[in-house]
Scaffold this active site. Structure first.
Site, PDB file in Angstrom:
ATOM      1  N   GLY A 160       2.889  -1.018   4.315  1.00 42.51           N
ATOM      2  CA  GLY A 160       2.841   0.367   3.868  1.00 42.51           C
ATOM      3  C   GLY A 160       4.202   0.880   3.448  1.00 42.51           C
ATOM      4  O   GLY A 160       4.604   0.763   2.301  1.00 42.51           O
ATOM      5  N   GLY A 161       4.949   1.465   4.395  1.00 44.98           N
ATOM      6  CA  GLY A 161       6.208   2.115   4.090  1.00 44.98           C
ATOM      7  C   GLY A 161       7.205   1.242   3.352  1.00 44.98           C
ATOM      8  O   GLY A 161       7.914   1.712   2.454  1.00 44.98           O
ATOM      9  N   GLU A 188      -4.906  -5.055  11.187  1.00 47.01           N
ATOM     10  CA  GLU A 188      -3.894  -4.020  11.357  1.00 47.01           C
ATOM     11  C   GLU A 188      -4.131  -3.273  12.661  1.00 47.01           C
ATOM     12  O   GLU A 188      -4.930  -2.331  12.710  1.00 47.01           O
ATOM     13  CB  GLU A 188      -3.944  -3.027  10.191  1.00 47.01           C
ATOM     14  CG  GLU A 188      -3.490  -3.603   8.859  1.00 47.01           C
ATOM     15  CD  GLU A 188      -3.087  -2.498   7.896  1.00 47.01           C
ATOM     16  OE1 GLU A 188      -1.989  -2.567   7.365  1.00 47.01           O
ATOM     17  OE2 GLU A 188      -3.874  -1.554   7.705  1.00 47.01           O
ATOM     18  N   GLY A 209       2.826   2.225  10.920  1.00 52.29           N
ATOM     19  CA  GLY A 209       3.737   3.343  10.702  1.00 52.29           C
ATOM     20  C   GLY A 209       4.531   3.771  11.915  1.00 52.29           C
ATOM     21  O   GLY A 209       5.188   4.813  11.902  1.00 52.29           O
ATOM     22  N   GLU A 268      -6.645   4.529   8.550  1.00 53.12           N
ATOM     23  CA  GLU A 268      -6.477   5.938   8.191  1.00 53.12           C
ATOM     24  C   GLU A 268      -7.728   6.494   7.534  1.00 53.12           C
ATOM     25  O   GLU A 268      -8.032   7.683   7.654  1.00 53.12           O
ATOM     26  CB  GLU A 268      -5.253   6.084   7.284  1.00 53.12           C
ATOM     27  CG  GLU A 268      -3.953   5.834   8.036  1.00 53.12           C
ATOM     28  CD  GLU A 268      -2.774   5.439   7.165  1.00 53.12           C
ATOM     29  OE1 GLU A 268      -1.711   5.145   7.733  1.00 53.12           O
ATOM     30  OE2 GLU A 268      -2.933   5.416   5.929  1.00 53.12           O
ATOM     31  N   ASN A 305       0.846  -1.191   0.000  1.00 52.74           N
ATOM     32  CA  ASN A 305       0.000   0.000   0.000  1.00 52.74           C
ATOM     33  C   ASN A 305       0.884   1.245   0.000  1.00 52.74           C
ATOM     34  O   ASN A 305       1.482   1.587   1.017  1.00 52.74           O
ATOM     35  CB  ASN A 305      -0.904  -0.026   1.241  1.00 52.74           C
ATOM     36  CG  ASN A 305      -1.745   1.228   1.388  1.00 52.74           C
ATOM     37  OD1 ASN A 305      -1.901   2.003   0.449  1.00 52.74           O
ATOM     38  ND2 ASN A 305      -2.295   1.423   2.581  1.00 52.74           N
ATOM     39  N   TRP A 306       0.960   1.917  -1.153  1.00 51.30           N
ATOM     40  CA  TRP A 306       1.822   3.093  -1.256  1.00 51.30           C
ATOM     41  C   TRP A 306       1.264   4.286  -0.486  1.00 51.30           C
ATOM     42  O   TRP A 306       1.964   5.273  -0.279  1.00 51.30           O
ATOM     43  CB  TRP A 306       1.995   3.497  -2.723  1.00 51.30           C
ATOM     44  CG  TRP A 306       2.774   2.539  -3.552  1.00 51.30           C
ATOM     45  CD1 TRP A 306       3.186   1.282  -3.205  1.00 51.30           C
ATOM     46  CD2 TRP A 306       3.240   2.755  -4.888  1.00 51.30           C
ATOM     47  NE1 TRP A 306       3.871   0.704  -4.242  1.00 51.30           N
ATOM     48  CE2 TRP A 306       3.917   1.581  -5.291  1.00 51.30           C
ATOM     49  CE3 TRP A 306       3.141   3.805  -5.785  1.00 51.30           C
ATOM     50  CZ2 TRP A 306       4.497   1.452  -6.552  1.00 51.30           C
ATOM     51  CZ3 TRP A 306       3.717   3.679  -7.042  1.00 51.30           C
ATOM     52  CH2 TRP A 306       4.397   2.509  -7.412  1.00 51.30           C
ATOM     53  N   LYS A 307      -0.009   4.242  -0.130  1.00 47.76           N
ATOM     54  CA  LYS A 307      -0.684   5.361   0.532  1.00 47.76           C
ATOM     55  C   LYS A 307      -0.571   6.620  -0.349  1.00 47.76           C
ATOM     56  O   LYS A 307      -0.600   6.510  -1.573  1.00 47.76           O
ATOM     57  CB  LYS A 307      -0.142   5.572   1.947  1.00 47.76           C
ATOM     58  CG  LYS A 307      -0.263   4.291   2.796  1.00 47.76           C
ATOM     59  CD  LYS A 307       0.055   4.500   4.244  1.00 47.76           C
ATOM     60  CE  LYS A 307      -0.119   3.191   5.021  1.00 47.76           C
ATOM     61  NZ  LYS A 307       0.102   3.378   6.469  1.00 47.76           N
ATOM     62  N   SER A 322       3.912  -2.351  10.616  1.00 50.49           N
ATOM     63  CA  SER A 322       5.369  -2.340  10.763  1.00 50.49           C
ATOM     64  C   SER A 322       6.012  -3.678  10.399  1.00 50.49           C
ATOM     65  O   SER A 322       6.930  -4.154  11.075  1.00 50.49           O
ATOM     66  CB  SER A 322       5.760  -1.926  12.191  1.00 50.49           C
ATOM     67  OG  SER A 322       5.297  -0.609  12.456  1.00 50.49           O
ATOM     68  N   HIS A 371      -9.338   0.924   5.787  1.00 49.36           N
ATOM     69  CA  HIS A 371      -8.042   1.128   6.446  1.00 49.36           C
ATOM     70  C   HIS A 371      -8.226   2.095   7.613  1.00 49.36           C
ATOM     71  O   HIS A 371      -9.045   3.006   7.560  1.00 49.36           O
ATOM     72  CB  HIS A 371      -7.034   1.687   5.445  1.00 49.36           C
ATOM     73  CG  HIS A 371      -5.619   1.653   5.931  1.00 49.36           C
ATOM     74  ND1 HIS A 371      -5.128   2.591   6.809  1.00 49.36           N
ATOM     75  CD2 HIS A 371      -4.601   0.798   5.659  1.00 49.36           C
ATOM     76  CE1 HIS A 371      -3.865   2.317   7.065  1.00 49.36           C
ATOM     77  NE2 HIS A 371      -3.513   1.239   6.386  1.00 49.36           N
TER      78      HIS A 371
END
Length: 249
Positions: free
Chosen positions: A229-230, A163, A169, A98, A9-11, A208, A96
């Protein structure tokens, strides 16, 4: 056993130059590895078509990060599931944390989006998970059970991603025993809600995840993959996850 899926997931990251850098590494990997774990790339809306042009004839699948409940209409700034399908997406991340936090999305809205995604032929990846306060108060199972019941429709055919909000993150992954406990609990709830079909629903973990801890995470019983994600923005690390996933078939 089914190979675990790896979803990146590049967000809200990825201008064209950055997308090209990531995709070029993915393509080089695919040239060297003809058979690897299912891998889904979820760039922002602006890069979906661009990325799809490059990965179209590769083992990679394309995913999006959200969709609207309506198929079309007067919804300025929104993207429908049919539009995502039209540009080549096969998956869509929904619910998600977020989105739940930043956009105040409710379980009911997520359920409606999930129905819309399935109608368009997409596989929804529905995210659930507790906050730090809910974990520390001991209410996390009640929260997760409520999210499962409220966010998933009767004919759900997608994936569920656990999650924990406090691990997203932050660089702090949940302890393996905690992940295992929740994955098992989610499986119980899915079976109670869907019977035999609930035994087949892939359950992913996100929070993470990195090359240094993913082997232990993949070893957890009932785990069907990871949503990251990251790390998905760092090709060498992301592809390490894909390589490690291959060993857990």
């Amino acid at each position: 056993m089914v190979k675990p899926v790896v979803i990146g997931n590049w967000k809200m990251n990825g201008l064209t130059k950055e997308a090209d850098h990531i995709v070029s590494a993915l393509l080089a990997y695919a040239e060297k590895h003809k058979d690897f774990a299912p891998t889904v790339i979820c760039p922002p809306f602006t890069q979906l078509y661009h990325v799809q042009k490059h990965i179209k004839d590769t083992p990679y699948a394309l995913g999006a990060q959200d969709c609207h409940v309506a198929e079309k209409g007067a919804h300025t700034g929104n993207i429908s599931a049919a539009m995502l399908k039209d540009v080549g997406a096969g998956y869509v991340i929904l619910g998600h944390s977020e989105r739940r936090s930043d956009h105040k999305e409710t379980d009911q809205l997520i359920k409606e989006k999930t129905i819309a995604a399935q109608k368009a032929g997409l596989l929804p990846v529905v995210c659930i998970g507790e906050t730090k306060e809910e974990r520390e108060s001991g209410k996390y199972k009640d929260v997760i059970a409520s999210q499962i019941k409220g966010s998933l429709p009767e004919n759900f055919n997608g994936l569920v991603a656990y999650e924990p909000v406090w691990a997203i993150g932050t660089g702090v992954s949940a302890k393996n025993e905690d992940i295992a406990e929740v994955i098992h609990f989610i499986r119980e709830k899915l079976v109670a809600q869907y019977g035999e079909n609930g035994k087949k629903t892939p359950i992913l973990y996100g929070g993470s995840v990195k090359p240094s801890n993913v082997k232990d995470i993949f070893a957890i019983s009932e785990l069907g993959g990871v949503l990251v994600g990251g790390v998905s923005l760092i090709p060498e690390d992301f592809l390490q996850l894909v390589t490690i996933a291959q060993d857990f078939a």
